[in-house]
Design an enzyme around this catalytic site. Structure first.
Site, PDB file in Angstrom:
ATOM      1  N   SER A 124      -3.466  12.163  -1.535  1.00 45.45           N
ATOM      2  CA  SER A 124      -4.317  11.491  -1.350  1.00 45.45           C
ATOM      3  C   SER A 124      -4.135  10.200  -0.292  1.00 45.45           C
ATOM      4  O   SER A 124      -2.846   9.242  -0.125  1.00 45.45           O
ATOM      5  CB  SER A 124      -4.903  10.636  -2.542  1.00 45.45           C
ATOM      6  OG  SER A 124      -6.066  10.334  -2.852  1.00 45.45           O
ATOM      7  N   TYR A 148      -3.370   6.459 -11.230  1.00 40.01           N
ATOM      8  CA  TYR A 148      -3.421   7.265 -10.062  1.00 40.01           C
ATOM      9  C   TYR A 148      -2.815   7.614  -8.721  1.00 40.01           C
ATOM     10  O   TYR A 148      -2.144   8.793  -8.519  1.00 40.01           O
ATOM     11  CB  TYR A 148      -4.917   7.374  -9.848  1.00 40.01           C
ATOM     12  CG  TYR A 148      -5.389   9.042  -8.938  1.00 40.01           C
ATOM     13  CD1 TYR A 148      -5.483   9.965  -9.785  1.00 40.01           C
ATOM     14  CD2 TYR A 148      -5.485   8.558  -7.633  1.00 40.01           C
ATOM     15  CE1 TYR A 148      -5.756  11.203  -9.003  1.00 40.01           C
ATOM     16  CE2 TYR A 148      -6.365   9.378  -6.759  1.00 40.01           C
ATOM     17  CZ  TYR A 148      -6.137  10.368  -7.071  1.00 40.01           C
ATOM     18  OH  TYR A 148      -6.475  11.240  -5.721  1.00 40.01           O
ATOM     19  N   LYS A 152       0.535  10.349  -7.189  1.00 35.55           N
ATOM     20  CA  LYS A 152       0.830  10.674  -5.691  1.00 35.55           C
ATOM     21  C   LYS A 152       1.754  10.535  -5.496  1.00 35.55           C
ATOM     22  O   LYS A 152       2.472  11.037  -4.776  1.00 35.55           O
ATOM     23  CB  LYS A 152      -1.019  10.519  -5.026  1.00 35.55           C
ATOM     24  CG  LYS A 152      -2.161  11.128  -5.713  1.00 35.55           C
ATOM     25  CD  LYS A 152      -2.337  12.672  -5.731  1.00 35.55           C
ATOM     26  CE  LYS A 152      -3.488  13.105  -6.760  1.00 35.55           C
ATOM     27  NZ  LYS A 152      -3.197  14.558  -6.647  1.00 35.55           N
TER      28      LYS A 152
HETATM   29  P1  NAD Z   1     -11.674  18.743  -9.644  1.00 40.36           P
HETATM   30  O1  NAD Z   1     -11.256  17.554 -10.931  1.00 40.36           O
HETATM   31  O2  NAD Z   1     -12.696  18.611  -9.634  1.00 40.36           O
HETATM   32  O3  NAD Z   1     -10.426  19.446  -9.635  1.00 40.36           O
HETATM   33  C1  NAD Z   1      -9.063  19.468 -10.468  1.00 40.36           C
HETATM   34  C2  NAD Z   1      -9.069  20.456 -12.046  1.00 40.36           C
HETATM   35  O4  NAD Z   1      -7.523  20.772 -12.277  1.00 40.36           O
HETATM   36  C3  NAD Z   1     -10.503  20.649 -12.043  1.00 40.36           C
HETATM   37  O5  NAD Z   1     -10.541  22.012 -12.047  1.00 40.36           O
HETATM   38  C4  NAD Z   1      -9.618  20.824 -13.312  1.00 40.36           C
HETATM   39  O6  NAD Z   1     -10.087  21.162 -15.240  1.00 40.36           O
HETATM   40  C5  NAD Z   1      -7.987  20.885 -13.605  1.00 40.36           C
HETATM   41  N1  NAD Z   1      -6.815  20.497 -13.805  1.00 40.36           N
HETATM   42  C6  NAD Z   1      -6.754  19.224 -14.430  1.00 40.36           C
HETATM   43  N2  NAD Z   1      -5.325  19.094 -14.495  1.00 40.36           N
HETATM   44  C7  NAD Z   1      -4.995  20.053 -15.262  1.00 40.36           C
HETATM   45  C8  NAD Z   1      -4.159  20.852 -16.530  1.00 40.36           C
HETATM   46  N3  NAD Z   1      -3.301  19.757 -16.885  1.00 40.36           N
HETATM   47  N4  NAD Z   1      -3.920  22.926 -16.611  1.00 40.36           N
HETATM   48  C9  NAD Z   1      -4.755  23.305 -15.689  1.00 40.36           C
HETATM   49  N5  NAD Z   1      -5.914  22.600 -14.585  1.00 40.36           N
HETATM   50  C10 NAD Z   1      -6.438  20.859 -14.838  1.00 40.36           C
HETATM   51  O7  NAD Z   1     -11.293  17.233  -8.442  1.00 40.36           O
HETATM   52  P2  NAD Z   1     -10.676  17.631  -6.389  1.00 40.36           P
HETATM   53  O8  NAD Z   1     -11.712  16.930  -6.445  1.00 40.36           O
HETATM   54  O9  NAD Z   1     -10.792  19.198  -6.805  1.00 40.36           O
HETATM   55  O10 NAD Z   1      -9.481  17.382  -6.677  1.00 40.36           O
HETATM   56  C11 NAD Z   1      -8.351  18.430  -6.575  1.00 40.36           C
HETATM   57  C12 NAD Z   1      -6.957  17.276  -6.149  1.00 40.36           C
HETATM   58  O11 NAD Z   1      -6.982  16.111  -4.936  1.00 40.36           O
HETATM   59  C13 NAD Z   1      -6.712  16.869  -7.472  1.00 40.36           C
HETATM   60  O12 NAD Z   1      -5.121  16.350  -7.314  1.00 40.36           O
HETATM   61  C14 NAD Z   1      -7.092  15.355  -6.487  1.00 40.36           C
HETATM   62  O13 NAD Z   1      -6.117  13.772  -7.484  1.00 40.36           O
HETATM   63  C15 NAD Z   1      -7.173  15.573  -5.509  1.00 40.36           C
HETATM   64  N6  NAD Z   1      -7.719  14.263  -4.195  1.00 40.36           N
HETATM   65  C16 NAD Z   1      -8.782  14.699  -4.797  1.00 40.36           C
HETATM   66  C17 NAD Z   1      -9.816  14.017  -3.450  1.00 40.36           C
HETATM   67  C18 NAD Z   1     -11.064  13.518  -3.965  1.00 40.36           C
HETATM   68  O14 NAD Z   1     -12.077  13.037  -3.118  1.00 40.36           O
HETATM   69  N7  NAD Z   1     -12.067  14.341  -4.672  1.00 40.36           N
HETATM   70  C19 NAD Z   1      -9.215  13.118  -2.900  1.00 40.36           C
HETATM   71  C20 NAD Z   1      -7.798  12.133  -2.575  1.00 40.36           C
HETATM   72  C21 NAD Z   1      -6.847  13.632  -3.344  1.00 40.36           C
HETATM   73  N1  UFG Z   2     -19.047   2.652  -3.405  1.00 47.22           N
HETATM   74  C1  UFG Z   2     -20.355   1.603  -3.303  1.00 47.22           C
HETATM   75  N2  UFG Z   2     -20.687   2.153  -5.018  1.00 47.22           N
HETATM   76  C2  UFG Z   2     -20.929   2.794  -4.988  1.00 47.22           C
HETATM   77  C3  UFG Z   2     -19.595   3.317  -5.023  1.00 47.22           C
HETATM   78  C4  UFG Z   2     -18.458   3.590  -3.847  1.00 47.22           C
HETATM   79  O1  UFG Z   2     -20.576   0.478  -2.183  1.00 47.22           O
HETATM   80  O2  UFG Z   2     -20.812   3.251  -6.402  1.00 47.22           O
HETATM   81  C5  UFG Z   2     -18.424   2.313  -1.911  1.00 47.22           C
HETATM   82  C6  UFG Z   2     -16.463   1.721  -2.348  1.00 47.22           C
HETATM   83  O3  UFG Z   2     -17.080  -0.271  -2.626  1.00 47.22           O
HETATM   84  C7  UFG Z   2     -16.223   2.446  -0.933  1.00 47.22           C
HETATM   85  C8  UFG Z   2     -16.901   3.204  -0.323  1.00 47.22           C
HETATM   86  O4  UFG Z   2     -17.980   2.988  -1.369  1.00 47.22           O
HETATM   87  O5  UFG Z   2     -15.956   1.376  -0.143  1.00 47.22           O
HETATM   88  C9  UFG Z   2     -16.542   4.774  -1.035  1.00 47.22           C
HETATM   89  O6  UFG Z   2     -15.781   4.414  -2.325  1.00 47.22           O
HETATM   90  P1  UFG Z   2     -15.956   6.173  -3.246  1.00 47.22           P
HETATM   91  O7  UFG Z   2     -15.246   5.461  -4.711  1.00 47.22           O
HETATM   92  O8  UFG Z   2     -16.412   7.050  -3.217  1.00 47.22           O
HETATM   93  O9  UFG Z   2     -13.872   6.447  -2.303  1.00 47.22           O
HETATM   94  P2  UFG Z   2     -12.966   5.184  -2.520  1.00 47.22           P
HETATM   95  O10 UFG Z   2     -12.980   5.451  -1.297  1.00 47.22           O
HETATM   96  O11 UFG Z   2     -13.022   3.934  -2.814  1.00 47.22           O
HETATM   97  O12 UFG Z   2     -11.683   6.641  -3.384  1.00 47.22           O
HETATM   98  C10 UFG Z   2     -12.023   7.997  -3.245  1.00 47.22           C
HETATM   99  C11 UFG Z   2     -10.887   8.510  -4.508  1.00 47.22           C
HETATM  100  C12 UFG Z   2      -9.620   8.132  -4.774  1.00 47.22           C
HETATM  101  C13 UFG Z   2      -9.135   8.278  -3.330  1.00 47.22           C
HETATM  102  C14 UFG Z   2      -9.509   8.410  -1.803  1.00 47.22           C
HETATM  103  C15 UFG Z   2      -9.346   8.215  -0.981  1.00 47.22           C
HETATM  104  O13 UFG Z   2     -12.022   7.730  -5.247  1.00 47.22           O
HETATM  105  O14 UFG Z   2      -9.369   8.942  -6.195  1.00 47.22           O
HETATM  106  O15 UFG Z   2     -10.827   8.272  -2.305  1.00 47.22           O
HETATM  107  O16 UFG Z   2      -9.110   9.861  -0.729  1.00 47.22           O
HETATM  108  F1  UFG Z   2      -7.923   7.924  -3.106  1.00 47.22           F
END
Ligand code: NAD
Ligand code: UFG
Length: 334
Positions: A124, A148, A152
Site C-alpha cells: 500500500s 495496518y 504492510k
Molecule cells: P477486501 O476486504 O475487500 O478483500 C480482502 C479479502 O480477504 C476478503 O474477501 C476477506 O474475506 C479475505 N480475508 C481476510 N483475511 C483472511 C484470512 N485470514 N484468510 C482468508 N481470507 C481472508 O479488501 P480489498 O480492498 O480487496 O484489499 C485487498 C488487499 O489490498 C488487502 O491486503 C489490502 O490491505 C490491500 N490494499 C487495499 C487498498 C484499498 O484501498 N482497498 C489499498 C492498499 C492496499
Molecule cells: N475523506 C473525507 N471524508 C471522508 C473520507 C475521506 O474528506 O468521509 C478524505 C480524506 O481526508 C483523504 C481522502 O478523502 O483526504 C481519501 O481518504 P480515504 O479514506 O478514501 O483514503 P486514504 O488515502 O486515507 O487511505 C486509503 C486506504 C489506506 C491505504 C491508502 C493508500 O484506506 O488503507 O488509501 O493506498 F493505505
C-alpha cells in the site's frame, strides 16, 4: 497458468480473478469470507462464464493451506487476503498482526512446501508515511503510523528476506494508491459493511440517499483547493497491473517493488464534482476537522510500473465515477 488468489472474493481480488479468467488462466480462490460473501462466485461466473475453484478457508490454517497446494499444481500466488481498516487496526492490533503477518507466513511456508515460489503481494502507498514529498517513488524511505501500515511494511521486509534466502523466489510488492470504481458490468464492486471509512464508497452512499451528507475532512491543507489530494485508480486498471506483475514473476527472479497508481492527484472536492457529474445527483457536504493521520497529498510516480511491468493505467476519474455509480445504482434497484 494455475493461480491461487488469496482474498479472491474481496473488492480487488474479485476484479483480478475476472481478469485472470478472461486472460485464460485457471483460478483457485482461498478466502474465509470475513469481509466478503459467497455470492461473489456467481458474480464472477456471470461476468466471465467461468467458475473458479473455491476453498472457504483461513490462510492461517496450516493444514488447509498444505491441502490446497497438494490438491492443485499452483504456478503462482496473488496474495490479497488481509484486514485493511486503518482505524480498526489501532483498536485491534493483535488481530491485525495475527491475520496479516501470521497468514502470510503460513501461506509462504505452504508455497515453499508445494514448490511454488512466485508471489504478487498487495502492499500500500501507506508505507510512504508522512515525511516524503509527492510524487512517491519506490526508492523513498518508508514509515508508518498505525498497525495496518506496519503489517504492510513488515510483510514487504519478510518477502524480501525470503527472496534473499532462496534465489528461486520471484516476488512483486505492489504498492496500491487509492483503488475505486467497479467492474463496468456493475456486477461486482465495493460494498463495505457499515459506514464506509473511505471517501469513494461514502460519496456513493450519499448519492444513493443512504447517508445524508459527506464530511470533508479539512480544507486547509497545502493543496490547490485545501482538501486532501489522492491518486485514485480504477480497480480494473489495478487488476490488470496484477497480470503484468504475474508475467514478471514468470520471466524473472528476485524482488521488485512497484507503485500502481495513475500519477494524477485529485482533491476531495474534485472527486465530489466528478461524481455529481457522472450520477446527476447533488452530493451535500460539510467541511469538518482534519482526520488524524491524513497527509495533504499522495500520488504515485508511475515510471517504474511502465518500465518494469509495461503497465499504465487507462481509466480516468470520470470512468471511475461512472462505473462506481453504475454499480451503486444497480444495487439500489435490487
Ligand atoms: P477486501 O476486504 O475487500 O478483500 C480482502 C479479502 O480477504 C476478503 O474477501 C476477506 O474475506 C479475505 N480475508 C481476510 N483475511 C483472511 C484470512 N485470514 N484468510 C482468508 N481470507 C481472508 O479488501 P480489498 O480492498 O480487496 O484489499 C485487498 C488487499 O489490498 C488487502 O491486503 C489490502 O490491505 C490491500 N490494499 C487495499 C487498498 C484499498 O484501498 N482497498 C489499498 C492498499 C492496499
Ligand atoms: N475523506 C473525507 N471524508 C471522508 C473520507 C475521506 O474528506 O468521509 C478524505 C480524506 O481526508 C483523504 C481522502 O478523502 O483526504 C481519501 O481518504 P480515504 O479514506 O478514501 O483514503 P486514504 O488515502 O486515507 O487511505 C486509503 C486506504 C489506506 C491505504 C491508502 C493508500 O484506506 O488503507 O488509501 O493506498 F493505505
Amino acid at each position: 497458468m494455475k493461480i491461487l488468489v488469496t482474498g479472491g472474493m474481496g473488492f480487488i481480488g474479485s476484479h483480478t480473478v475476472c481478469e485472470l479468467l478472461e486472460g485464460g488462466h485457471e483460478v483457485v480462490i482461498v478466502d474465509n469470507l470475513c469481509n466478503s460473501s459467497v455470492s461473489v462466485l456467481d458474480d464472477i461466473q456471470a461476468i466471465t462464464h467461468a467458475r473458479p475453484v473455491f476453498y472457504q478457508e483461513d490462510i492461517r490454517d496450516k493444514a488447509a493451506m498444505d491441502r490446497i497446494f497438494a490438491e492443485n499444481k499452483i504456478d503462482a500466488v496473488i496474495h490479497f487476503a488481509g484486514l485493511k481498516a486503518v482505524g480498526e487496526s489501532v483498536r485491534m492490533p493483535l488481530e491485525y498482526y495475527h491475520n496479516n503477518i501470521t497468514g502470510t507466513l503460513v501461506l509462504c511456508d505452504a508455497m515453499r512446501k508445494g514448490g511454488c515460489k512466485r508471489i504478487v503481494f498487495s502492499s500500500s502507498a501507506t508505507v510512504y508515511g508522512m515525511n516524503n514529498t509527492v510524487p512517491f517513488r519506490e526508492d523513498m524511505p518508508t514509515s508508518c503510523t498505525n498497525p495496518y501500515g506496519w503489517t504492510k511494511m513488515m510483510l514487504e521486509q519478510i518477502l524480501q528476506d525470503l527472496a534473499v534466502s532462496d534465489p528461486e523466489w520471484s516476488v512483486v510488492l505492489l504498492r496500491y494508491f487509492n483503488p475505486i470504481g467497479a467492474h463496468p458490468s456493475g456486477i461486482i464492486g465495493e460494498n463495505p459493511n457499515g459506514i464506509p471509512n473511505n471517501l469513494f464508497p461514502y460519496i456513493a452512499r450519499v448519492a444513493a440517499g443512504t447517508l445524508p451528507c459527506l464530511s470533508v475532512f479539512g480544507n486547509d491543507y497545502d493543496t490547490p483547493d485545501g482538501t486532501g489530494v489522492r491518486d485514485y485508480i480504477h480497480v480494473v486498471d489495478l487488476a490488470e497491473g496484477h497480470l503484468k506483475a504475474l508475467d514478471w514473476t514468470v520471466a524473472n527472479r528476485g524482488v521488485e517493488i512497484v507503485n500502481l497508481g495513475t500519477s494524477r492527484g485529485t482533491s476531495v472536492l474534485e472527486l465530489v464534482a466528478a461524481f455529481e457529474k457522472a450520477s446527476g445527483v447533488k452530493i451535500p457536504y460539510k467541511i469538518t476537522e482534519r482526520r488524524p493521520g491524513d497527509i495533504a497529498s499522495c500520488y504515485a510516480d508511475t515510471e517504474k510500473a511502465a518500465r518494469v511491468l509495461g503497465w499504465k493505467a487507462k481509466y480516468n476519474i470520470e470512468d471511475m465515477c461512472r462505473d462506481g455509480w453504475n454499480y451503486t445504482a444497480k444495487g439500489m434497484k435490487k
